[in-house]
Design a protein around this motif. Structure first.
Motif, short mmCIF file in Angstrom:
data_model
loop_
_atom_site.label_atom_id
_atom_site.label_comp_id
_atom_site.label_asym_id
_atom_site.label_seq_id
_atom_site.Cartn_x
_atom_site.Cartn_y
_atom_site.Cartn_z
N MET A 163 -92.71 -9.37 -75.51
CA MET A 163 -92.37 -7.96 -75.66
C MET A 163 -93.59 -7.08 -75.45
O MET A 163 -93.49 -5.97 -74.91
CB MET A 163 -91.74 -7.72 -77.03
N THR A 164 -94.77 -7.56 -75.85
CA THR A 164 -96.00 -6.81 -75.60
C THR A 164 -96.27 -6.70 -74.11
O THR A 164 -96.61 -5.62 -73.60
CB THR A 164 -97.19 -7.50 -76.30
N LEU A 165 -96.12 -7.81 -73.41
CA LEU A 165 -96.31 -7.81 -71.95
C LEU A 165 -95.36 -6.83 -71.29
O LEU A 165 -95.75 -6.07 -70.39
CB LEU A 165 -96.09 -9.22 -71.40
N LEU A 166 -94.10 -6.84 -71.69
CA LEU A 166 -93.11 -5.94 -71.09
C LEU A 166 -93.49 -4.48 -71.32
O LEU A 166 -93.35 -3.64 -70.42
CB LEU A 166 -91.73 -6.22 -71.67
N THR A 167 -93.94 -4.16 -72.52
CA THR A 167 -94.30 -2.78 -72.83
C THR A 167 -95.48 -2.32 -71.99
O THR A 167 -95.51 -1.19 -71.47
CB THR A 167 -94.61 -2.63 -74.32
N ILE A 168 -96.47 -3.19 -71.83
CA ILE A 168 -97.63 -2.86 -70.98
C ILE A 168 -97.18 -2.59 -69.55
O ILE A 168 -97.62 -1.63 -68.91
CB ILE A 168 -98.66 -4.01 -71.02
N ALA A 169 -96.28 -3.43 -69.06
CA ALA A 169 -95.78 -3.25 -67.69
C ALA A 169 -94.97 -1.96 -67.55
O ALA A 169 -95.05 -1.27 -66.53
CB ALA A 169 -94.94 -4.46 -67.28
N ALA A 170 -94.18 -1.64 -68.57
CA ALA A 170 -93.35 -0.44 -68.52
C ALA A 170 -94.21 0.83 -68.55
O ALA A 170 -93.82 1.86 -67.98
CB ALA A 170 -92.36 -0.42 -69.68
N LEU A 171 -95.36 0.77 -69.20
CA LEU A 171 -96.25 1.94 -69.29
C LEU A 171 -97.03 2.15 -68.00
O LEU A 171 -97.59 3.22 -67.78
CB LEU A 171 -97.21 1.77 -70.47
N ASP A 172 -97.10 1.12 -67.18
CA ASP A 172 -97.81 1.21 -65.91
C ASP A 172 -96.83 0.88 -64.79
O ASP A 172 -96.54 -0.28 -64.52
CB ASP A 172 -99.00 0.24 -65.88
N ASN A 173 -96.31 1.90 -64.15
CA ASN A 173 -95.28 1.69 -63.13
C ASN A 173 -95.78 0.90 -61.93
O ASN A 173 -94.99 0.44 -61.10
CB ASN A 173 -94.72 3.04 -62.67
N ASP A 174 -97.09 0.76 -61.82
CA ASP A 174 -97.64 -0.01 -60.70
C ASP A 174 -97.72 -1.51 -61.01
O ASP A 174 -98.06 -2.31 -60.13
CB ASP A 174 -99.06 0.50 -60.37
N THR A 175 -97.41 -1.88 -62.25
CA THR A 175 -97.48 -3.30 -62.65
C THR A 175 -96.15 -3.98 -62.35
O THR A 175 -95.10 -3.54 -62.82
CB THR A 175 -97.80 -3.43 -64.15
N GLU A 176 -96.20 -5.05 -61.59
CA GLU A 176 -94.99 -5.81 -61.26
C GLU A 176 -95.13 -7.22 -61.83
O GLU A 176 -96.09 -7.92 -61.53
CB GLU A 176 -94.79 -5.88 -59.75
N LEU A 177 -94.19 -7.62 -62.67
CA LEU A 177 -94.24 -8.91 -63.33
C LEU A 177 -93.74 -10.01 -62.39
O LEU A 177 -92.83 -9.80 -61.59
CB LEU A 177 -93.41 -8.90 -64.60
N ASN A 178 -94.33 -11.18 -62.52
CA ASN A 178 -93.93 -12.36 -61.75
C ASN A 178 -92.76 -13.03 -62.44
O ASN A 178 -92.93 -13.62 -63.51
CB ASN A 178 -95.13 -13.31 -61.63
N ASP A 179 -91.56 -12.95 -61.86
CA ASP A 179 -90.38 -13.48 -62.54
C ASP A 179 -90.27 -14.99 -62.47
O ASP A 179 -89.33 -15.58 -63.01
CB ASP A 179 -89.10 -12.84 -62.00
#
Length: 311
Positions: free
Chosen positions: A200-216
């Motif tokens: 959930m921490t990782l997701l929040t960090i990614a959501a706050l930075d629209n340039d961050t794309e998570l590796n699914d």
């Protein structure tokens, strides 16, 4: 038919009782060593009972403390929003969204029949759940929605996740609502703890930075504390199997889960008693999972490690 079975069982019970009374009475303890072993076992039983009662009290106190802390957090959050609004200093709310699948453990009960008796066996299996977060302008609230309902401890993990994420992103979420959504096909009791905190921490960090794309193709499991450290969890094998079955190629595990424990059972006689002991054997987690499950494993210590592998 049932009456005949019950009658047979009653007769069998009477016969066995008569046998034990007349022919199977234990021999008197002639050796001081056997008596001493019995005293030691009884002392250990008494000690374990006392420890169990103490742990029950501690769990109750911890639950009360969690409820108290949650109430205080909500009070002070609302108070900060009121003050910032009064002084027109409330920061502009952030907007963003991120999602990732998380491994969890499903518990189900299988019933079996053994003659006139019904037995129940608890079986644990791994499963992937969909976890997403949405941040949008609001009042600094942290909200959790689970489908179906999975328990109440998510809220505490979510609060910690948001606290760590805003520290990592170096921004205030006072004017932002953070909404977590957890969706599964069936109730998943084993995820009712903080084991999804790191994700959930990782997701929040990614959501706050629209340039961050998570590796699914990556998933993870682990707790998170206020310092950003990733802590141990249970169900490592089941979660790894679920990740593999879901097409993931890498699972991130807490460093403290780098060893698995396997137990062997050893019997020994103590006078008229037979004592069964469990002896632990430690196994390298990474080696076992990669060879037997077929998914790559990396260990992480902090949320910075998680971001490095998952982005």
């Amino acid at each position: 038919m049932v009456k005949k079975i019950l009658t047979f069982l009653l007769i069998l019970s009477l016969v066995l009782n008569a046998y034990f009374v007349w022919f199977a009475q234990p021999q008197p303890l002639g050796a001081g060593e056997s008596a001493e072993q019995i005293r030691e076992m009884q002392a250990r039983i008494n000690s374990l009972e006392e420890e169990n009662e103490a742990l029950k009290v501690q769990v109750l106190l911890n639950n009360q403390s969690l409820q108290s802390y949650a109430s205080q957090i909500e009070f002070y959050r609302n108070r900060v929003v009121e003050l910032e609004t009064t002084f027109q200093a409330c920061p502009v709310g952030q907007e963003g969204f991120a999602t990732l699948q998380a491994p969890a453990v499903v518990q189900r009960i299988e019933e079996g029949e053994n003659g006139p008796f019904v037995s129940e066996t608890v079986i644990e299996e791994g499963a992937l759940i969909d976890v997403s977060v949405e941040v949008r302008p609001g009042k600094g609230r942290v909200l959790v929605q689970t489908t179906p309902l999975m328990g109440v401890v998510f809220q505490d993990a979510a609060n910690t996740a948001v606290f760590v994420a805003q520290d990592q992103a170096n921004m205030s979420l006072t004017g932002t609502d953070t909404i977590f959504s957890i969706t599964a096909e069936e109730p998943i009791p084993a995820v009712d703890g903080p084991s999804a905190g790191a994700l959930m921490t990782l997701l929040t960090i990614a959501a706050l930075d629209n340039d961050t794309e998570l590796n699914d193709s990556v998933t993870l499991t682990g707790t998170i504390d206020s310092e950003g450290n990733v802590g141990p969890i249970s169900g490592v094998i089941e979660k790894s199997e679920a990740a593999k079955a879901g097409g993931k190629t890498l699972i991130l595990l807490p460093r403290e889960n780098d060893q698995l424990v396997s137990y062997t059972y050893v019997q020994r006689d103590a006078g008229p008693f037979t004592i069964v002991e469990r002896k632990p054997e430690f196994i390298d987690t990474e080696e076992f999972i990669e060879e037997n499950v077929g998914i790559d494993v990396e260990f992480v210590d902090t949320i910075e490690d998680v971001v490095r592998y998952a982005v």
